[in-house]
Design an enzyme around this catalytic site. Structure first.
Site, PDB file in Angstrom:
ATOM      1  N   ALA A   1      39.776  -7.485  21.906  1.00 18.67           N
ATOM      2  CA  ALA A   1      39.386  -8.587  21.260  1.00 18.67           C
ATOM      3  C   ALA A   1      40.982  -9.186  21.192  1.00 18.67           C
ATOM      4  O   ALA A   1      42.103  -8.602  21.588  1.00 18.67           O
ATOM      5  CB  ALA A   1      38.317  -8.340  20.190  1.00 18.67           C
TER       6      ALA A   1
ATOM      7  N   MET B   1      45.828  -5.640  19.972  1.00 15.56           N
ATOM      8  CA  MET B   1      47.059  -4.229  19.534  1.00 15.56           C
ATOM      9  C   MET B   1      46.250  -3.408  20.752  1.00 15.56           C
ATOM     10  O   MET B   1      46.330  -2.183  20.195  1.00 15.56           O
ATOM     11  CB  MET B   1      46.073  -4.260  18.018  1.00 15.56           C
ATOM     12  CG  MET B   1      46.579  -4.905  17.176  1.00 15.56           C
ATOM     13  SD  MET B   1      45.711  -5.288  15.816  1.00 15.56           S
ATOM     14  CE  MET B   1      46.031  -6.683  14.698  1.00 15.56           C
TER      15      MET B   1
END
Ligand code: HPA
Length: 287
Positions: A121, A224
Site C-alpha cells: 500500500a 514504508m
C-alpha cells in the site's frame, strides 16, 4: 583496532536451516514467491492445495505485529502454478532490523524461488494518480539506504551475491510487460500506472514538506516497505516485480484538510484487493 560491528545474523547457515526445515515439510518446489502488503493477504486465500505455516511455527522466522498482517507462509497452487505466499510482512518501523525484514527473501532463494512478486500500500505523490490506482513499480528510491540503512550492510556472504550489487535493473522489464498484459486482461488497465516508489522508514506519514521533497526527487508513490526485500532479492539474483496500491494521496498543500491515516489505507485496500489479486494470479501463469 576497530572491527565492523557483527551484522552477519541471520547468517547463510541460519537461512539454510529454515529453508531445509520447510523443504522437509513440503513436496512443492515453488519458483514464484509473493509478499502481500497491508490488507492484501487475501491473495493467499486464492491458493489451492494450501499448506500453511504460521510464522511462529517456522524455526527462526520473525513474527508480525501490525493490524492487517496475518503472519503465515502459505504454499500451494495459484492457477495451477506452485507458489509460496507471505501473508504479512515485516517492517522496519516495527523495530526489526533490515536483516530480519529480509530474512524470508533469503529463505525463498534457498528454497529455489526465482521470481519475487511484492505488493504494498502506498501514498500517491504523482498529481495525476487517483486513490485506488495500481502502480507497477518501475524503479525505487531507497531513502533509508541513503542514511546507511540497507539490508546488505555488514559482512557480505558471496553465496548470496556480490558485495556491490547493481540496482539499475531492479524491476524486471519482461515481468513488467507481462504485468501490463495481465492488467488489461483483468480489466485493470484503466487504473494502472507505472512509476517510482520511494521507501521511507515510517511509522509517521509524511509532512507536507517531506511529500513535496519526495515529489521533486521523482517519486510517484511513497511507502514504508518493499525496498529492503527487493534489494535482498536482487542481491541473490531473483527477478522482481512490484505493485503498489495507491491507498491515499500524500498531502502536499498547506491549505488541505486531508490527513493520511491507516483506516483510509485499509479501506482503499478492501475496495481494490480483488483487482490486485486477480492481476497477480493472472501474472503468475505468465511468469
Ligand atoms: N505514506 C507512507 N506510507 C504509506 C502511505 C503514505 O501516504 N500510504 C500507505 N502507506
Amino acid at each position: 583496532m576497530e572491527t565492523p560491528s557483527c551484522q552477519c545474523r541471520p547468517s547463510y547457515d541460519d537461512c539454510k536451516k529454515t529453508a531445509e526445515w520447510l523443504l522437509a515439510q513440503i513436496k512443492q518446489r515453488p519458483k514464484v514467491a509473493i509478499i502481500c502488503g497491508s490488507g492484501l493477504g487475501g491473495l493467499a486465500d486464492l491458493i489451492d492445495d494450501k499448506i500453511v505455516f504460521p510464522y511462529k511455527d517456522i524455526p527462526d522466522f520473525p513474527t508480525s505485529t501490525v493490524a492487517g498482517h496475518a503472519g503465515q507462509l502459505v504454499f500451494g497452487k495459484l492457477q495451477g502454478r506452485d507458489c509460496v505466499c507471505m501473508k504479512g510482512r515485516f517492517h522496519f518501523y516495527e523495530g526489526y532490523s533490515l536483516h530480519t525484514v529480509t530474512y524470508p527473501v533469503r529463505v525463498f532463494f534457498l528454497l529455489g524461488v526465482e521470481t519475487l512478486i511484492v505488493t504494498n500500500a502506498a501514498g500517491g505523490l504523482n498529481g495525476s494518480y487517483n486513490v485506488g490506482d495500481i502502480m507497477l513499480i518501475k524503479d525505487h528510491i531507497n531513502l533509508p539506504g541513503f542514511g546507511g540503512q540497507s539490508p546488505l550492510v555488514g559482512h557480505n556472504d558471496d553465496r548470496f551475491g556480490v558485495r556491490f550489487p547493481c540496482m539499475s535493473d531492479a524491476y524486471d522489464r519482461n515481468l513488467r510487460a507481462l504485468a501490463i498484459q495481465a492488467a488489461h486482461e483483468e480489466n485493470c488497465g484503466s487504473f494502472l500506472q507505472e512509476g517510482v516508489y520511494c521507501m521511507v522508514g515510517g511509522p509517521t506519514y509524511e509532512t507536507i514538506a517531506e511529500s513535496n521533497m519526495l515529489q521533486k526527487f521523482g517519486a510517484d508513490a511513497v511507502g514504508m516497505s518493499t525496498v529492503p526485500e527487493v534489494v535482498t532479492a536482487r542481491h541473490c539474483g531473483l527477478r522482481v516485480l512490484g505493485l503498489s496500491l495507491i491507498t491515499n494521496k500524500a498531502v502536499t498543500d498547506y491549505d488541505s484538510n486531508e490527513k493520511a491515516n491507516h483506516e483510509e489505507v485499509l479501506a482503499t485496500t478492501n475496495v481494490r484487493a480483488g483487482d490486485l489479486q486477480r492481476l497477480v494470479r493472472n501474472l503468475v501463469t505468465k511468469v
